[in-house]
Design an enzyme around this catalytic site. Structure first.
Site, PDB file in Angstrom:
ATOM      1  N   MET A  26      39.880  67.757  -9.264  1.00 14.64           N
ATOM      2  CA  MET A  26      38.906  68.807  -9.605  1.00 14.64           C
ATOM      3  C   MET A  26      39.591  70.138  -9.881  1.00 14.64           C
ATOM      4  SD  MET A  26      35.668  68.011  -7.145  1.00 14.64           S
ATOM      5  CE  MET A  26      36.713  67.619  -5.755  1.00 14.64           C
ATOM      6  N   GLN A 100      47.743  65.249 -10.768  1.00 22.03           N
ATOM      7  CA  GLN A 100      47.142  64.837 -12.039  1.00 22.03           C
ATOM      8  C   GLN A 100      47.738  65.695 -13.162  1.00 22.03           C
ATOM      9  OE1 GLN A 100      43.153  65.660 -13.667  1.00 22.03           O
ATOM     10  NE2 GLN A 100      42.868  63.439 -13.757  1.00 22.03           N
ATOM     11  N   HIS A 177      46.241  62.086 -16.901  1.00 21.50           N
ATOM     12  CA  HIS A 177      44.822  62.290 -17.224  1.00 21.50           C
ATOM     13  C   HIS A 177      44.579  61.882 -18.682  1.00 21.50           C
ATOM     14  CE1 HIS A 177      40.828  63.606 -17.150  1.00 21.50           C
ATOM     15  NE2 HIS A 177      40.965  64.909 -16.987  1.00 21.50           N
ATOM     16  N   ALA A 179      41.457  60.750 -19.528  1.00 20.18           N
ATOM     17  CA  ALA A 179      39.991  60.659 -19.525  1.00 20.18           C
ATOM     18  C   ALA A 179      39.404  62.009 -19.936  1.00 20.18           C
ATOM     19  CB  ALA A 179      39.520  60.299 -18.106  1.00 20.18           C
ATOM     20  N   TYR A 182      40.802  64.949 -22.475  1.00 19.16           N
ATOM     21  CA  TYR A 182      42.161  65.516 -22.502  1.00 19.16           C
ATOM     22  C   TYR A 182      43.050  64.740 -23.487  1.00 19.16           C
ATOM     23  CZ  TYR A 182      40.552  69.068 -19.544  1.00 19.16           C
ATOM     24  OH  TYR A 182      39.842  70.170 -19.113  1.00 19.16           O
ATOM     25  N   ARG A 229      44.219  57.769 -15.630  1.00 18.74           N
ATOM     26  CA  ARG A 229      42.756  57.925 -15.514  1.00 18.74           C
ATOM     27  C   ARG A 229      42.127  57.758 -16.891  1.00 18.74           C
ATOM     28  NH1 ARG A 229      38.500  62.345 -12.831  1.00 18.74           N
ATOM     29  NH2 ARG A 229      37.141  60.621 -12.273  1.00 18.74           N
ATOM     30  N   GLY A 290      30.447  58.635 -10.610  1.00 18.71           N
ATOM     31  CA  GLY A 290      29.609  59.825 -10.517  1.00 18.71           C
ATOM     32  C   GLY A 290      29.418  60.609 -11.795  1.00 18.71           C
ATOM     33  N   GLY A 316      34.231  63.269  -6.144  1.00 15.87           N
ATOM     34  CA  GLY A 316      34.576  64.619  -6.560  1.00 15.87           C
ATOM     35  C   GLY A 316      33.818  65.634  -5.743  1.00 15.87           C
ATOM     36  N   ARG A 317      32.552  65.871  -6.132  1.00 16.22           N
ATOM     37  CA  ARG A 317      31.756  66.909  -5.484  1.00 16.22           C
ATOM     38  C   ARG A 317      31.620  66.703  -3.982  1.00 16.22           C
ATOM     39  NH1 ARG A 317      27.485  66.137 -10.201  1.00 16.22           N
ATOM     40  NH2 ARG A 317      28.620  64.145 -10.209  1.00 16.22           N
TER      41      ARG A 317
HETATM   42  C1  LIG Z   1      34.499  71.333 -10.413  1.00 20.26           C
HETATM   43  C2  LIG Z   1      34.986  70.036 -11.036  1.00 20.26           C
HETATM   44  C3  LIG Z   1      36.219  70.014 -11.676  1.00 20.26           C
HETATM   45  C4  LIG Z   1      36.705  68.823 -12.238  1.00 20.26           C
HETATM   46  N1  LIG Z   1      37.972  68.792 -12.777  1.00 20.26           N
HETATM   47  C5  LIG Z   1      38.523  67.612 -13.152  1.00 20.26           C
HETATM   48  C6  LIG Z   1      39.909  67.518 -13.484  1.00 20.26           C
HETATM   49  O1  LIG Z   1      40.687  68.496 -13.424  1.00 20.26           O
HETATM   50  N2  LIG Z   1      40.387  66.302 -13.857  1.00 20.26           N
HETATM   51  C7  LIG Z   1      39.565  65.196 -13.907  1.00 20.26           C
HETATM   52  O2  LIG Z   1      40.052  64.100 -14.245  1.00 20.26           O
HETATM   53  N3  LIG Z   1      38.258  65.245 -13.577  1.00 20.26           N
HETATM   54  C8  LIG Z   1      37.728  66.413 -13.167  1.00 20.26           C
HETATM   55  N4  LIG Z   1      36.419  66.448 -12.725  1.00 20.26           N
HETATM   56  C9  LIG Z   1      35.623  65.194 -12.624  1.00 20.26           C
HETATM   57  C10 LIG Z   1      35.741  64.607 -11.209  1.00 20.26           C
HETATM   58  O3  LIG Z   1      37.055  64.105 -10.986  1.00 20.26           O
HETATM   59  C11 LIG Z   1      34.736  63.448 -10.986  1.00 20.26           C
HETATM   60  O4  LIG Z   1      35.026  62.414 -11.856  1.00 20.26           O
HETATM   61  C12 LIG Z   1      33.295  63.889 -11.161  1.00 20.26           C
HETATM   62  O5  LIG Z   1      33.027  65.042 -10.369  1.00 20.26           O
HETATM   63  C13 LIG Z   1      32.314  62.773 -10.796  1.00 20.26           C
HETATM   64  O6  LIG Z   1      32.473  62.368  -9.454  1.00 20.26           O
HETATM   65  P1  LIG Z   1      31.441  62.861  -8.294  1.00 20.26           P
HETATM   66  O7  LIG Z   1      30.085  62.391  -8.707  1.00 20.26           O
HETATM   67  O8  LIG Z   1      31.886  62.188  -7.047  1.00 20.26           O
HETATM   68  O9  LIG Z   1      31.511  64.355  -8.239  1.00 20.26           O
HETATM   69  C14 LIG Z   1      35.911  67.643 -12.194  1.00 20.26           C
HETATM   70  C15 LIG Z   1      34.656  67.693 -11.575  1.00 20.26           C
HETATM   71  C16 LIG Z   1      34.196  68.862 -10.984  1.00 20.26           C
HETATM   72  C17 LIG Z   1      32.856  68.847 -10.272  1.00 20.26           C
END
Ligand SMILES: Cc1cc2nc3c(=O)[nH]c(=O)nc-3n(C[C@H](O)[C@H](O)[C@H](O)COP(=O)(O)O)c2cc1C
Length: 361
Positions: A26, A100, A177, A179, A182, A229, A290, A316-317
């Site tokens: 994140m 990452q 990364h 996914a 990117y 990813r 998610g 994530g969250r």
């Molecule tokens: C604030 C935030 C920043 C994120 N930054 C990235 C990131 O830098 N790289 C990435 O692969 N995914 C990123 N994501 C996606 C998360 O890794 C994750 O896949 C997404 O939040 C869904 O999972 P969750 O439902 O458990 O939150 C980010 C998500 C959030 C909420």
């Protein structure tokens, strides 16, 4: 055999996970302006060290890969030194953490980058979603340059040196990364890759760049601590993939030979990636269920484990708001509320101040 639960230990290449609850990467935009990680970031990650594995926020491998202001880097010695503080704090707290590596490709803006350059991607196709700029405002990304063959070579080299730097900084491995829009994803997807050379057109062309990166990074630091990813067919982040199945099947067919530590795979609504690709992936699979939906819950995470579709699941969250997420999951405890106003603001508010219910250990 009893199916694994979220709390069963697991192996992922060289990595040992104490549980199957992975902290998803994140971006939090809290690095110093020169991309150096701060001590506050060490506190944030150490607070979350009870994860089976922490995947760091996306880190740019070179200034040309910087997508937003205050995203951290891994190209300079000061970055390595800063990350050493982070990895040491996580290890001291008993955790495991991979870096990452996130190259923005077309995602970016000259005013969001230390070197002020125009971003470059597979093709000169602009994204519209605004990015965080140096002056604190947000701006729509500019139309990127089309990467030359030299740019492509340089990007591969930059991934490798960032991976080597990650290991020097004490990370337990790296996740490339590929996914969520990117650079490697931009080569795979239909709307961002219009190339007619070896890096576009056919499926073999589209998968060439991600494959080159994964092979080169595996050669440099070892496949058993290198991961990828992917988010096949997920339309988020302005990505369009008309027929993802053959593209990702071909990519995994090649990647299987490498023996990577794990595949981090996002499920999608239109293309059930977990169902289609789990049988085609020989190694450890970390699922994310998610994206596009509500934050991953315990029951949503348990489903792919019980169905044999995943070996571990990323949250994530859930981790953002609960430093002690595994403890809360185990005991069925409620979650903290997300402080959305401070998702991307500098400072500890909404970052290191989420309360933990687990008092010790
Ligand atoms: C604030 C935030 C920043 C994120 N930054 C990235 C990131 O830098 N790289 C990435 O692969 N995914 C990123 N994501 C996606 C998360 O890794 C994750 O896949 C997404 O939040 C869904 O999972 P969750 O439902 O458990 O939150 C980010 C998500 C959030 C909420």
């Amino acid at each position: 055999m009893t199916p694994a639960t979220l709390f069963t230990p697991a192996k992922a290449g060289r990595l040992t996970l104490r549980n199957r609850i992975v902290m998803a990467p994140m971006t939090r935009l809290r690095a110093a302006v020169d991309g150096t990680p701060t001590p506050e970031m060490a506190t944030y990650y150490a607070q979350r060290a009870s994860a089976g594995l922490i995947v760091s926020e996306g880190i740019w491998p070179s200034p040309a890969g910087q997508s937003e202001w205050r995203v951290p880097g891994l190209s300079e010695e000061r970055h390595v030194n800063g990350w050493q503080v982070v990895t040491r704090a996580v290890h001291d707290a008993g955790g495991t953490i991979v870096a990452q590596i996130m190259h923005g490709g077309r995602n970016g803006h000259p005013k969001a980058r230390i070197d002020g350059s125009v971003p470059a991607g597979p093709s000169a196709v602009a994204k519209t979603e605004p990015v965080h700029l140096a002056d604190g405002t947000k701006g729509a990304p500019v139309t990127p340059r089309e990467m030359t063959l030299d740019d492509i070579e340089q990007a591969v080299t930059d991934y490798v040196s960032a991976a080597v730097n990650a290991v020097r900084a004490g990370f337990d491995g790296v996740e490339i990364h590929a996914a969520n829009s990117y650079l490697p994803h931009q080569f795979l997807a239909d709307n961002t890759n219009m190339r007619t050379d070896n890096y576009g057109g056919s499926i073999a062309g589209r998968i060439r760049f991600p494959l080159r990166v994964l092979r080169a990074v595996s050669d440099a630091v070892g496949a058993d601590r290198t991961a990828i990813r992917l988010s096949p067919g997920n339309p988020q982040f302005e990505m369009r993939e008309l027929d993802p199945a053959p593209v990702y099947r071909a990519l995994l067919h090649e990647l299987n030979d490498l023996g990577l530590a794990y595949l981090h795979l996002t499920d999608a609504d239109d293309y059930p990636a977990l169902h289609d690709l789990r049988p085609r992936w020989a190694g450890t699979l970390v699922a994310n269920v998610g994206e596009n939906r509500a934050a991953t819950t315990r029951s949503a995470a348990e489903r792919p484990l019980a169905q044999g579709l995943a070996d571990a699941v990323s949250f994530g969250r859930g981790f953002l708001v609960n430093p002690d997420l595994p403890y809360r999951l185990r005991h069925g405890l409620s979650w903290n509320e997300m402080d959305t106003a401070h998702l991307y603001t500098p400072g500890p508010t909404g970052y290191t101040d989420y309360p933990s219910l687990r008092s010790a250990g």
